[in-house]
Write a protein that holds these residues in place. Structure first.
Motif, PDB file in Angstrom:
ATOM      1  N   SER A 123    -112.057  13.076 -27.195  1.00 25.94           N
ATOM      2  CA  SER A 123    -110.750  13.557 -26.729  1.00 25.94           C
ATOM      3  C   SER A 123    -110.098  12.503 -25.844  1.00 25.94           C
ATOM      4  O   SER A 123    -110.745  11.937 -24.961  1.00 25.94           O
ATOM      5  CB  SER A 123    -110.901  14.862 -25.946  1.00 25.94           C
ATOM      6  N   ARG A 124    -108.808  12.253 -26.073  1.00 25.30           N
ATOM      7  CA  ARG A 124    -108.083  11.240 -25.298  1.00 25.30           C
ATOM      8  C   ARG A 124    -106.916  11.814 -24.511  1.00 25.30           C
ATOM      9  O   ARG A 124    -106.354  11.140 -23.644  1.00 25.30           O
ATOM     10  CB  ARG A 124    -107.585  10.129 -26.236  1.00 25.30           C
ATOM     11  N   ARG A 125    -106.550  13.037 -24.793  1.00 30.44           N
ATOM     12  CA  ARG A 125    -105.550  13.720 -23.961  1.00 30.44           C
ATOM     13  C   ARG A 125    -106.098  15.108 -23.648  1.00 30.44           C
ATOM     14  O   ARG A 125    -106.043  16.009 -24.487  1.00 30.44           O
ATOM     15  CB  ARG A 125    -104.199  13.803 -24.657  1.00 30.44           C
ATOM     16  N   ILE A 126    -106.636  15.225 -22.467  1.00 29.35           N
ATOM     17  CA  ILE A 126    -107.359  16.432 -22.067  1.00 29.35           C
ATOM     18  C   ILE A 126    -106.510  17.221 -21.066  1.00 29.35           C
ATOM     19  O   ILE A 126    -105.995  16.652 -20.091  1.00 29.35           O
ATOM     20  CB  ILE A 126    -108.716  16.075 -21.433  1.00 29.35           C
ATOM     21  N   GLY A 127    -106.374  18.509 -21.306  1.00 25.34           N
ATOM     22  CA  GLY A 127    -105.653  19.379 -20.382  1.00 25.34           C
ATOM     23  C   GLY A 127    -106.612  20.223 -19.554  1.00 25.34           C
ATOM     24  O   GLY A 127    -107.808  20.332 -19.869  1.00 25.34           O
TER      25      GLY A 127
END
Length: 331
Positions: free
Chosen positions: A179-183
């Motif tokens: 994952s490269r954009r984690i919320g």
């Protein structure tokens, strides 16, 4: 046949009734050999100390409380087998081993009170900042111990749940899984676990040059609110491919939202939560989570409240959190 009395036992042991009382209550020091002899004689004679009389003399109730301001929507879980219930089961066993009863105090409705009850001490589970439960028991001079640090109150003994370390562990795992954009989705109430997780996430985002995507949800909304708001967050955040949802109830609500959006877990979105409870284990797919060793945490909390009741200092450290990787984050 007449039951033996404290006077009968005192005569047999060659000591005073006061010494017998102290030997069983532990309120005064008794020579270890004398105490062993008293206990052995009591067993032979079938003598049992009068617990009610001991408590009357000591001013104690023989009961400790376990309380939480977290609503059951997030604290209990399927079949009431969630975070709070897991702690309660282990705490009750440990308390019973110390001849004390544990009373589970459910989240109070507005206007509710506990004035008719008395406790020798209370364990508060993950209190919020300025939690009314803390103020209530302190105003009654009841010893308090916290599971999870009390925000802004380092003076209250606590069993640290290592929330920042847990957050870092989960975020690192999501990143390493691809994952490269984690919320991040946390509770809106200000508890140490949420605050430390948010701090860890902010540092993680800065270190990895990742634009933060965060959402705070009212705990009382539970899974239903999470389903609605997580779907909105995902639609508004193109490219989001990982989510850390600290509360398991909010995580399962998020899982439902992903399904309704036609997204596959973990191919389209990797998902992880903090507490490895029944929700995480029964979810489809099962959720990556962390073993917080709540059985041991509960035992340590009981030992700490006993130390406070008896006026002793204590310094117990909870076991290190353990990552449990499951299909929600592993391809």
């Amino acid at each position: 046949m007449r039951k033996p009395t404290i006077i009968d036992l005192a005569k047999a042991a060659g000591v005073s009734p006061t010494t017998i009382s102290h030997a069983f209550s532990g309120r005064r020091k008794v020579d270890p050999e004398t105490r062993e002899r008293i206990v052995a004689l009591a067993e032979q004679m079938g003598y049992r100390p009068n617990q009610a009389a001991q408590r009357l003399r000591s001013g104690r109730t023989g009961t400790i409380g376990l309380a939480s301001s977290m609503p059951f929507a997030v604290a209990a879980g399927p079949s009431r087998l969630g975070f709070l219930m897991e702690i309660a089961a282990s705490a009750a066993m440990t308390a019973l081993g110390r001849n004390m009863a544990l009373c589970l105090i459910p989240p109070l409705a507005p206007g509710g009170n506990l004035d008719g009850l008395g406790f020798d001490g209370v364990i508060v589970v993950e209190p919020a900042r300025d939690d009314a439960l803390i103020g209530y028991f302190e105003s009654r001079h009841t010893p308090v111990v916290s599971i999870g640090k009390v925000p802004g109150r380092p003076d209250i003994p606590a069993i640290d749940l290592h929330s920042r370390r847990t957050a870092c562990m989960l975020l690192d795992h999501l990143w390493q899984a691809g994952s490269r954009r984690i919320g991040l989705i946390t509770g809106a109430q200000r508890r140490t676990s949420y605050e430390e997780t948010e701090d860890a996430y902010a540092d993680f985002a800065a270190t990895h040059d990742m634009r933060p995507v965060t959402l705070r949800l009212d705990e009382s909304g539970g899974e239903a609110l999470a389903e609605i708001e997580a779907a909105r967050l995902i639609r508004q955040s193109p490219g989001l491919d990982g989510l850390l949802v600290t509360v398991d109830a909010l995580a399962t609500g998020t899982l439902t939202a992903l399904s309704r959006l036609g997204m596959n877990v973990p191919a389209d979105m990797r998902l992880a939560t903090r507490y490895d409870g029944m929700r995480a284990q029964l979810a489809q797919p099962q959720l990556t989570a962390v073993n917080l060793h709540l059985d041991r945490v509960a035992e340590l909390a009981v030992e700490t409240i006993f130390a406070r009741i008896e006026g002793r200092d204590s310094a117990f450290v909870a076991p290190e959190p353990e990552l449990i990787i499951r299909p929600s984050s592993a391809d």
